[in-house]
Design a protein around this motif. Structure first.
Motif, mmCIF file in Angstrom:
data_model
loop_
_atom_site.group_PDB
_atom_site.id
_atom_site.type_symbol
_atom_site.label_atom_id
_atom_site.label_comp_id
_atom_site.label_asym_id
_atom_site.label_seq_id
_atom_site.Cartn_x
_atom_site.Cartn_y
_atom_site.Cartn_z
ATOM 1 N N HIS A 53 0.840 -1.211 0.000
ATOM 2 C CA HIS A 53 0.000 0.000 0.000
ATOM 3 C C HIS A 53 0.873 1.258 0.000
ATOM 4 N N ILE A 54 1.402 1.673 1.130
ATOM 5 C CA ILE A 54 2.258 2.859 1.182
ATOM 6 C C ILE A 54 3.562 2.601 0.429
ATOM 7 N N ARG A 55 4.015 3.615 -0.311
ATOM 8 C CA ARG A 55 5.257 3.535 -1.074
ATOM 9 C C ARG A 55 6.320 4.436 -0.445
ATOM 10 N N ASP A 56 7.548 4.256 -0.859
ATOM 11 C CA ASP A 56 8.645 5.089 -0.365
ATOM 12 C C ASP A 56 8.388 6.570 -0.643
ATOM 13 N N THR A 57 7.858 6.860 -1.830
ATOM 14 C CA THR A 57 7.588 8.257 -2.173
ATOM 15 C C THR A 57 6.497 8.849 -1.286
ATOM 16 N N ASP A 58 5.522 8.025 -0.887
ATOM 17 C CA ASP A 58 4.496 8.496 0.051
ATOM 18 C C ASP A 58 5.125 8.903 1.381
ATOM 19 N N MET A 59 6.026 8.062 1.881
ATOM 20 C CA MET A 59 6.662 8.352 3.172
ATOM 21 C C MET A 59 7.487 9.629 3.088
ATOM 22 N N ALA A 60 8.196 9.807 1.983
ATOM 23 C CA ALA A 60 9.010 11.013 1.828
ATOM 24 C C ALA A 60 8.140 12.259 1.787
ATOM 25 N N ARG A 61 7.015 12.192 1.079
ATOM 26 C CA ARG A 61 6.115 13.339 1.005
ATOM 27 C C ARG A 61 5.455 13.613 2.343
ATOM 28 N N LEU A 62 5.049 12.576 3.046
ATOM 29 C CA LEU A 62 4.445 12.760 4.362
ATOM 30 C C LEU A 62 5.441 13.421 5.320
ATOM 31 N N ALA A 63 6.674 12.926 5.320
ATOM 32 C CA ALA A 63 7.697 13.482 6.211
ATOM 33 C C ALA A 63 7.978 14.941 5.891
ATOM 34 N N ALA A 64 7.905 15.300 4.614
ATOM 35 C CA ALA A 64 8.231 16.667 4.203
ATOM 36 C C ALA A 64 7.078 17.644 4.394
ATOM 37 N N GLN A 65 5.839 17.159 4.299
ATOM 38 C CA GLN A 65 4.696 18.069 4.223
ATOM 39 C C GLN A 65 3.849 18.181 5.481
ATOM 40 N N LEU A 66 3.844 17.160 6.321
ATOM 41 C CA LEU A 66 2.887 17.163 7.426
ATOM 42 C C LEU A 66 3.179 18.257 8.442
ATOM 43 N N THR A 67 2.095 18.824 8.964
ATOM 44 C CA THR A 67 2.203 19.827 10.025
ATOM 45 C C THR A 67 1.963 19.215 11.404
ATOM 46 N N ARG A 68 1.655 17.929 11.446
ATOM 47 C CA ARG A 68 1.470 17.187 12.690
ATOM 48 C C ARG A 68 2.403 15.976 12.681
ATOM 49 N N PRO A 69 2.600 15.334 13.815
ATOM 50 C CA PRO A 69 3.564 14.230 13.869
ATOM 51 C C PRO A 69 3.254 13.084 12.913
ATOM 52 N N LEU A 70 4.314 12.540 12.333
ATOM 53 C CA LEU A 70 4.230 11.353 11.488
ATOM 54 C C LEU A 70 4.758 10.160 12.260
ATOM 55 N N ASN A 71 3.946 9.107 12.319
ATOM 56 C CA ASN A 71 4.312 7.852 12.961
ATOM 57 C C ASN A 71 4.612 6.835 11.863
ATOM 58 N N PHE A 72 5.877 6.486 11.695
ATOM 59 C CA PHE A 72 6.336 5.573 10.654
ATOM 60 C C PHE A 72 6.297 4.157 11.221
ATOM 61 N N GLU A 73 5.282 3.363 10.816
ATOM 62 C CA GLU A 73 5.222 1.956 11.214
ATOM 63 C C GLU A 73 6.118 1.155 10.297
ATOM 64 N N MET A 74 6.877 0.215 10.883
ATOM 65 C CA MET A 74 7.890 -0.464 10.092
ATOM 66 C C MET A 74 8.367 -1.739 10.782
ATOM 67 N N ALA A 75 8.851 -2.658 9.985
ATOM 68 C CA ALA A 75 9.563 -3.807 10.522
ATOM 69 C C ALA A 75 10.969 -3.362 10.917
ATOM 70 N N ALA A 76 11.558 -4.088 11.845
ATOM 71 C CA ALA A 76 12.892 -3.706 12.337
ATOM 72 C C ALA A 76 13.980 -4.278 11.431
ATOM 73 N N THR A 77 13.912 -3.918 10.142
ATOM 74 C CA THR A 77 14.899 -4.389 9.176
ATOM 75 C C THR A 77 15.912 -3.287 8.880
ATOM 76 N N GLU A 78 17.044 -3.683 8.331
ATOM 77 C CA GLU A 78 18.081 -2.706 7.969
ATOM 78 C C GLU A 78 17.541 -1.683 6.983
ATOM 79 N N GLU A 79 16.794 -2.145 5.990
ATOM 80 C CA GLU A 79 16.247 -1.239 4.976
ATOM 81 C C GLU A 79 15.344 -0.188 5.601
ATOM 82 N N MET A 80 14.424 -0.630 6.470
ATOM 83 C CA MET A 80 13.459 0.303 7.046
ATOM 84 C C MET A 80 14.105 1.247 8.052
ATOM 85 N N VAL A 81 15.013 0.722 8.853
ATOM 86 C CA VAL A 81 15.696 1.579 9.827
ATOM 87 C C VAL A 81 16.513 2.655 9.115
ATOM 88 N N THR A 82 17.196 2.267 8.052
ATOM 89 C CA THR A 82 17.988 3.234 7.292
ATOM 90 C C THR A 82 17.099 4.326 6.705
#
Length: 249
Positions: A53-82
């Motif tokens: 569902h959510i894509r990398d570009t969605d996360m980047a836009r959310l992080a850049a645009q939101l005026t309220r806190p963003l909660n990034f749900e993720m698995a504890a993998t190297e890719e996601m942590v990075t």
């Protein structure tokens, strides 16, 4: 004085609808902005390893645009942590993830995976992310979360919600008590307590009576309800239900 109860709105399934057809619409980032305008205190998005569902570009836009806190749900993998360390969202919630599951099926095994979780938690905290662990409302994982240094836990409410939906009163009562006791223990351990998975208007109102909870994260139900009444109306009704429950707490 009772603490205010925050509402985090998960926009994953706006992206699910988009991806079913392809293209760029409906846009989960637009949904996030609408949710905030309607009274959401924050936005949650889960970037799954298979990008269902959510894509990398969605996360980047959310992080850049939101005026309220963003909660990034993720698995504890190297890719996601990075990626989270690069985007630096307000919060990073570590969840279990299996490729074949339709949705998250339970809490993270923080007891069995404690050693493997130490480094991701430390890296995310060093990047300025407020780390949360999505766990079952039981003593062992709650105490382990505190030992691992995560300041926040999110208790899995799915088992209780399923019992309520099935009309199993005895099991629903047992699971509600389990959540309430878990929340009290977490406060005693110095943790902030959130809740999520399967909540609707009625269950959110009921759980809001447990004043140890500081935040609910709700997605699938709100996006489904929005099909019928619109996203802003669905969020306004949820906000009202939570406020009624908290006032009765």
């Amino acid at each position: 004085m009772r603490q205010a109860l925050r509402l985090g709105v998960n926009v994953d399934h706006v992206a699910t609808i988009r991806n079913a057809r392809g293209g760029e619409l409906p846009d989960p980032v637009r949904a996030a902005h609408l949710a905030i305008a309607a009274g959401a205190d924050g936005i949650t998005a889960h970037l799954r390893e298979d990008r269902r569902h959510i894509r990398d570009t969605d996360m980047a836009r959310l992080a850049a645009q939101l005026t309220r806190p963003l909660n990034f749900e993720m698995a504890a993998t190297e890719e996601m942590v990075t990626l989270a360390c690069r985007l630096r969202p307000h919060a990073a919630c570590l969840v279990p993830e299996k490729r074949e599951e339709r949705t998250t099926e339970g809490g993270l095994d923080v007891v069995g995976q404690a050693q493997a979780l130490e480094a991701p938690i430390a890296r995310l905290a060093a990047a300025g992310c407020r780390v949360s662990l999505f766990i079952e409302p039981d003593a062992a994982p709650i105490r382990m979360a505190a030992r691992l240094g995560a300041p926040v836990i999110e208790l899995h409410t799915g088992t209780w919600c399923h019992a309520v939906a099935a009309g199993d009163g005895d099991e629903a009562h047992r699971q509600f008590a389990r959540l309430a006791e878990g929340a009290r223990l977490a406060i005693a351990e110095g943790l902030e307590v959130h809740a999520g998975h399967g909540l609707d208007f009625d269950t959110a109102r009921d759980l809001a009576r447990v004043t140890e909870f500081a935040e609910f994260n709700i997605g699938h139900f709100l996006i489904g309800e929005a099909v019928f009444v619109g996203l802003e109306a669905a969020i306004a009704t949820m906000r009202r239900a939570m406020d009624e429950g908290r006032a009765a707490g």
